[in-house]
Structure formats: C-alpha cells, structure tokens
Design a protein around this motif. Structure first.
Motif, PDB file in Angstrom:
ATOM      1  N   LEU A  91       0.849  -1.186   0.000  1.00 40.59           N
ATOM      2  CA  LEU A  91       0.000   0.000   0.000  1.00 40.59           C
ATOM      3  C   LEU A  91       0.892   1.246   0.000  1.00 40.59           C
ATOM      4  CD1 LEU A  91      -3.108   0.110   0.050  1.00 40.59           C
ATOM      5  CD2 LEU A  91      -2.972   0.488   2.515  1.00 40.59           C
ATOM      6  N   VAL A  92       0.942   1.957  -1.143  1.00 45.99           N
ATOM      7  CA  VAL A  92       1.770   3.154  -1.219  1.00 45.99           C
ATOM      8  C   VAL A  92       0.963   4.364  -0.760  1.00 45.99           C
ATOM      9  CG1 VAL A  92       3.189   2.213  -3.076  1.00 45.99           C
ATOM     10  CG2 VAL A  92       1.231   3.655  -3.639  1.00 45.99           C
ATOM     11  N   LEU A  93       1.669   5.334  -0.189  1.00 48.84           N
ATOM     12  CA  LEU A  93       1.050   6.540   0.338  1.00 48.84           C
ATOM     13  C   LEU A  93       1.370   7.702  -0.585  1.00 48.84           C
ATOM     14  CD1 LEU A  93       1.967   5.998   4.100  1.00 48.84           C
ATOM     15  CD2 LEU A  93      -0.098   5.267   2.870  1.00 48.84           C
ATOM     16  N   LEU A  94       0.346   8.402  -1.038  1.00 47.55           N
ATOM     17  CA  LEU A  94       0.491   9.441  -2.045  1.00 47.55           C
ATOM     18  C   LEU A  94      -0.122  10.741  -1.548  1.00 47.55           C
ATOM     19  CD1 LEU A  94      -0.671   7.307  -5.095  1.00 47.55           C
ATOM     20  CD2 LEU A  94       1.695   7.847  -4.502  1.00 47.55           C
ATOM     21  N   GLY A  95       0.285  11.843  -2.189  1.00 46.49           N
ATOM     22  CA  GLY A  95      -0.314  13.139  -1.909  1.00 46.49           C
ATOM     23  C   GLY A  95       0.670  14.104  -1.286  1.00 46.49           C
ATOM     24  N   ILE A 126      -8.033   9.163   1.902  1.00 42.97           N
ATOM     25  CA  ILE A 126      -8.001   9.191   3.358  1.00 42.97           C
ATOM     26  C   ILE A 126      -8.329  10.590   3.870  1.00 42.97           C
ATOM     27  CG2 ILE A 126      -6.531   8.858   5.383  1.00 42.97           C
ATOM     28  CD1 ILE A 126      -4.914   6.870   3.636  1.00 42.97           C
ATOM     29  N   GLU A 127      -7.708  11.596   3.262  1.00 44.10           N
ATOM     30  CA  GLU A 127      -7.969  12.992   3.629  1.00 44.10           C
ATOM     31  C   GLU A 127      -7.966  13.833   2.363  1.00 44.10           C
ATOM     32  OE1 GLU A 127      -6.179  16.600   6.473  1.00 44.10           O
ATOM     33  OE2 GLU A 127      -5.214  14.626   6.440  1.00 44.10           O
ATOM     34  N   CYS A 128      -9.054  14.569   2.145  1.00 40.96           N
ATOM     35  CA  CYS A 128      -9.186  15.393   0.943  1.00 40.96           C
ATOM     36  C   CYS A 128      -8.970  16.858   1.300  1.00 40.96           C
ATOM     37  CB  CYS A 128     -10.572  15.253   0.341  1.00 40.96           C
ATOM     38  SG  CYS A 128     -11.046  13.573  -0.078  1.00 40.96           S
ATOM     39  N   PRO A 129      -8.456  17.656   0.363  1.00 36.62           N
ATOM     40  CA  PRO A 129      -8.424  19.099   0.585  1.00 36.62           C
ATOM     41  C   PRO A 129      -9.835  19.669   0.555  1.00 36.62           C
ATOM     42  CG  PRO A 129      -7.753  18.576  -1.653  1.00 36.62           C
ATOM     43  CD  PRO A 129      -7.896  17.264  -0.938  1.00 36.62           C
ATOM     44  N   PRO A 130     -10.051  20.850   1.127  1.00 41.72           N
ATOM     45  CA  PRO A 130     -11.398  21.438   1.114  1.00 41.72           C
ATOM     46  C   PRO A 130     -11.899  21.725  -0.296  1.00 41.72           C
ATOM     47  CG  PRO A 130      -9.770  23.000   1.954  1.00 41.72           C
ATOM     48  CD  PRO A 130      -9.088  21.675   1.877  1.00 41.72           C
ATOM     49  N   THR A 266      -6.091   2.887 -19.640  1.00 40.41           N
ATOM     50  CA  THR A 266      -6.329   4.265 -19.219  1.00 40.41           C
ATOM     51  C   THR A 266      -5.024   4.952 -18.850  1.00 40.41           C
ATOM     52  OG1 THR A 266      -6.557   3.792 -16.838  1.00 40.41           O
ATOM     53  CG2 THR A 266      -8.521   3.546 -18.193  1.00 40.41           C
ATOM     54  N   GLN A 267      -5.106   6.273 -18.766  1.00 36.99           N
ATOM     55  CA  GLN A 267      -4.090   7.083 -18.090  1.00 36.99           C
ATOM     56  C   GLN A 267      -4.821   7.989 -17.105  1.00 36.99           C
ATOM     57  OE1 GLN A 267      -1.075   9.066 -20.472  1.00 36.99           O
ATOM     58  NE2 GLN A 267      -1.189   7.474 -22.032  1.00 36.99           N
ATOM     59  N   HIS A 268      -4.077   8.524 -16.148  1.00 38.29           N
ATOM     60  CA  HIS A 268      -4.690   9.413 -15.171  1.00 38.29           C
ATOM     61  C   HIS A 268      -3.736  10.539 -14.800  1.00 38.29           C
ATOM     62  CE1 HIS A 268      -2.617   6.242 -12.913  1.00 38.29           C
ATOM     63  NE2 HIS A 268      -2.474   7.113 -11.916  1.00 38.29           N
ATOM     64  N   TYR A 269      -4.310  11.567 -14.179  1.00 38.15           N
ATOM     65  CA  TYR A 269      -3.595  12.797 -13.838  1.00 38.15           C
ATOM     66  C   TYR A 269      -4.199  13.339 -12.552  1.00 38.15           C
ATOM     67  CZ  TYR A 269      -1.783  17.606 -14.639  1.00 38.15           C
ATOM     68  OH  TYR A 269      -1.157  18.833 -14.536  1.00 38.15           O
ATOM     69  N   ALA A 270      -3.370  13.481 -11.509  1.00 35.90           N
ATOM     70  CA  ALA A 270      -3.833  14.037 -10.237  1.00 35.90           C
ATOM     71  C   ALA A 270      -3.588  15.541 -10.244  1.00 35.90           C
ATOM     72  CB  ALA A 270      -3.098  13.381  -9.073  1.00 35.90           C
ATOM     73  N   VAL A 271      -4.668  16.305 -10.215  1.00 36.22           N
ATOM     74  CA  VAL A 271      -4.576  17.754 -10.376  1.00 36.22           C
ATOM     75  C   VAL A 271      -3.954  18.370  -9.120  1.00 36.22           C
ATOM     76  CG1 VAL A 271      -5.863  19.875 -10.806  1.00 36.22           C
ATOM     77  CG2 VAL A 271      -6.596  17.726 -11.881  1.00 36.22           C
ATOM     78  N   GLN A 272      -2.858  19.101  -9.295  1.00 42.37           N
ATOM     79  CA  GLN A 272      -2.136  19.713  -8.174  1.00 42.37           C
ATOM     80  C   GLN A 272      -2.557  21.178  -8.061  1.00 42.37           C
ATOM     81  OE1 GLN A 272      -0.709  20.912  -5.299  1.00 42.37           O
ATOM     82  NE2 GLN A 272       0.050  18.828  -5.464  1.00 42.37           N
ATOM     83  N   ASP A 273      -3.741  21.371  -7.468  1.00 46.79           N
ATOM     84  CA  ASP A 273      -4.256  22.734  -7.307  1.00 46.79           C
ATOM     85  C   ASP A 273      -4.632  23.024  -5.857  1.00 46.79           C
ATOM     86  OD1 ASP A 273      -6.425  21.051  -7.121  1.00 46.79           O
ATOM     87  OD2 ASP A 273      -7.676  22.120  -8.567  1.00 46.79           O
ATOM     88  N   TYR A 274      -4.223  22.156  -4.936  1.00 49.80           N
ATOM     89  CA  TYR A 274      -4.692  22.263  -3.561  1.00 49.80           C
ATOM     90  C   TYR A 274      -3.612  22.674  -2.562  1.00 49.80           C
ATOM     91  CZ  TYR A 274      -2.589  17.605  -3.578  1.00 49.80           C
ATOM     92  OH  TYR A 274      -1.725  16.553  -3.734  1.00 49.80           O
ATOM     93  N   PHE A 275      -2.351  22.733  -2.987  1.00 52.06           N
ATOM     94  CA  PHE A 275      -1.263  23.109  -2.083  1.00 52.06           C
ATOM     95  C   PHE A 275      -1.528  24.507  -1.496  1.00 52.06           C
ATOM     96  CE2 PHE A 275       2.947  24.969  -1.270  1.00 52.06           C
ATOM     97  CZ  PHE A 275       3.486  23.989  -0.459  1.00 52.06           C
ATOM     98  N   PRO A 276      -1.341  24.721  -0.171  1.00 53.53           N
ATOM     99  CA  PRO A 276      -0.698  23.832   0.805  1.00 53.53           C
ATOM    100  C   PRO A 276      -1.657  22.975   1.625  1.00 53.53           C
ATOM    101  CG  PRO A 276      -0.901  26.006   1.737  1.00 53.53           C
ATOM    102  CD  PRO A 276      -1.526  26.084   0.358  1.00 53.53           C
ATOM    103  N   SER A 277      -2.901  22.790   1.180  1.00 50.37           N
ATOM    104  CA  SER A 277      -3.800  21.892   1.898  1.00 50.37           C
ATOM    105  C   SER A 277      -3.307  20.452   1.762  1.00 50.37           C
ATOM    106  CB  SER A 277      -5.220  22.005   1.340  1.00 50.37           C
ATOM    107  OG  SER A 277      -5.735  23.305   1.525  1.00 50.37           O
ATOM    108  N   PRO A 278      -3.581  19.601   2.722  1.00 50.88           N
ATOM    109  CA  PRO A 278      -3.153  18.204   2.619  1.00 50.88           C
ATOM    110  C   PRO A 278      -4.073  17.392   1.716  1.00 50.88           C
ATOM    111  CG  PRO A 278      -4.272  18.559   4.694  1.00 50.88           C
ATOM    112  CD  PRO A 278      -4.171  19.903   4.043  1.00 50.88           C
ATOM    113  N   ARG A 279      -3.530  16.372   1.141  1.00 53.83           N
ATOM    114  CA  ARG A 279      -4.291  15.383   0.360  1.00 53.83           C
ATOM    115  C   ARG A 279      -3.602  14.043   0.598  1.00 53.83           C
ATOM    116  NH1 ARG A 279      -3.920  13.017  -4.923  1.00 53.83           N
ATOM    117  NH2 ARG A 279      -5.909  12.868  -6.076  1.00 53.83           N
TER     118      ARG A 279
END
Length: 292
Positions: A91-95, A126-130, A266-279
C-alpha cells in the motif's frame, strides 16, 4: 479467451451511474469492508472491462480491508520508491501536505516501466483538501481509435521505451541509483498494445515514455536516420492525446471514496491545485502481464 465488453456477461446487476460517455461508472450496492463473493468479483471485473474506471463512495476501509479487496483481483506489487503503509508494504502513500506539493500531476499509466506493468490500481481517499485535488482519467482505447489513419499506419510496428529513473531521479540517492537501474531496467513496450481480455487496441505511451525505440527501423522511416527528429514530434503528439477532454472523466474526491481503474487501457492525472492543503491517499497496485 477475449471477452466482449458489450456481451451479457459484462452487464451489471449493481446500482451503477455513468460518469461520462467516455469512461467511468459509479458503483453502489456493495459494502467493500466485507469479503466479496466470487460472483461479485466477476461482476466488478466485467464492469471494469466495460467502463475502465469504477468509483465507490462511502467505503470506510481500513488498510487491511483495502489490501484484502485488491487481492481479490490479483497479486499486488511493492513499489520501489514511494513511501509505504508501515504495516502493508503493498500500500503506497500518495499526496502532498503543507510543506510538499503532490507530484502525480502528469498523464501516466502506473508502473509502465515494469516488464509486466500493472493490470489495475485501487486508490482510496483518506484525507481530501477542502477544494481541488481532483483526478482525471483518460480512455486510451478511444485515443487510439480516433487517431488519423495515416498515423495508425505508422504505429503498428513501433515500440517505445518506458523508464522509472527519470521520473524518480531526485527521490533516489546517487548511491542507490545503480541498484535501482539493475532491478528495474528500462522496458520496451509496443506503442499500441492489445488488451489481453477484450482484444481492444490501446495507445500505450505516456509521461513514463522516454523515446521511440525503433523509429528508423520501421515502415516509411526504415534506413533513414536523418528523419530521427520526427520521432520526437510523433511521440509528443501521441502523449498529448491523453489531454483531450472528450476522452476523459474528472473525479471529485470525498473521504472514503475508492477508485479502481484498468491501467492497461487508461491514463490518469492528479490535479495539483490544492497546495498547501493536505491530500492523503493510499494505493494498491495489481500486477499485470507483459504488453503485446
């Protein structure tokens, strides 16, 4: 034996909701914290082949339950670079967090740099940004189908190199790089792979692809090394196909959302628009087979 994704076996008895015309379905009616029956596993496999992405809401899985669910679909890999759950190395941890932005914001298929890339991945929020932190998936079967015929004619013999090291070079110490390279040499896969279960043709180049391996050895380009520069243009054109909105779906995460996708198609892309909130996300990756 190839499975027709539109055959009766692929029809779902679950409560499903299409997410986009191109890809994705939300699935309700299952409690993934409980062991699945074999018939339920087969039904989910059929849905995955048909829709490529399955999304489950309100599934408060523990790490152990996440792993148990993923193992119903195959053996799991241990990632050589990403941090792991302390009790479950599969189980890898990402974000990202308030000090480190997430770095998954590129179009890719998970671990295509392996000799036997992933069959599928199962990602849990596990934890989403607002706000923000969505993930985009792209149907690479459609991306191939809609290529111009003259481009398809060029691709049928082409192979491409996929490499772990360039994408992780700043996460691997100089002392460890030689060992990583020995364990995970760059891999050559067909530019257009065949889905081993459906027989569909899939455009299979992404951000892990460093170059085309045999551009001047195939087709029109055979024996003409002065045209090598065309390989760079062609690869970039192919990689950019994942960016077409018509092939995509975008998922807005909520806590306890689970996404299960077919990495072969498929391919996927995690949108990096939430920094500095945690994800904070956890991912189990199911081992596949060698592309052909």
């Amino acid at each position: 034996m190839m499975q027709d994704v539109d055959s009766p076996i692929a029809a779902s008895r679950l409560d499903t909701k299409i997410m986009s015309p191109a890809i994705g379905v939300e699935v309700a009616g299952l409690d993934l914290t409980q062991p699945l029956e074999d018939s339920q596993v087969q039904e989910l496999r059929s849905l995955l082949l048909k829709h490529q992405l399955l999304v489950f809401r309100d599934q408060a899985l523990s790490s152990a339950q996440h792993i148990a669910f993923a193992r119903r679909f195959g053996e799991l890999e241990v990632h050589p670079v990403f941090p792991h759950d302390p009790d479950y190395p599969e189980l890898v941890l990402l974000g990202g967090d308030s000090t480190q932005p997430g770095r998954e914001n590129l179009y890719h298929s998970d671990v295509s740099w392996r000799a036997e890339p992933s069959m599928g991945s199962i990602l849990r929020c596990i934890e989403c940004p607002p706000a923000g932190g969505d993930t985009i998936w792209c149907n690479m079967v459609l991306a191939y189908e809609n290529l111009p015929h003259h481009i398809k004619d060029v691709l049928h013999e082409l192979e491409a190199v996929h490499d772990l090291l360039p994408g992780f070079i700043d996460r691997i110490s100089e002392e460890e790089r030689a060992a990583i390279r020995e364990r995970f040499p760059a891999q050559t896969h067909p530019v257009v792979r065949t889905h081993p279960e459906t027989g569909q043709r899939i455009l299979y180049v992404s951000s892990w692809t460093t170059h085309l391996a045999n551009y001047i050895e195939t087709g029109f380009f055979r024996g003409m090394p002065e045209l090598q520069s065309g390989a760079h243009w062609l690869l970039q054109y192919l990689v950019d196909q994942a960016r077409h909105p018509e092939y995509q779906v975008r998922l807005k995460w909520q806590p306890h959302t689970l996404a299960f996708w077919d990495n072969r198609s498929t391919q996927h892309y995690a949108v990096q628009d939430y920094f500095p909130s945690p994800r904070k996300m956890a991912r189990a990756t199911i081992i596949g087979d060698r592309p052909y």
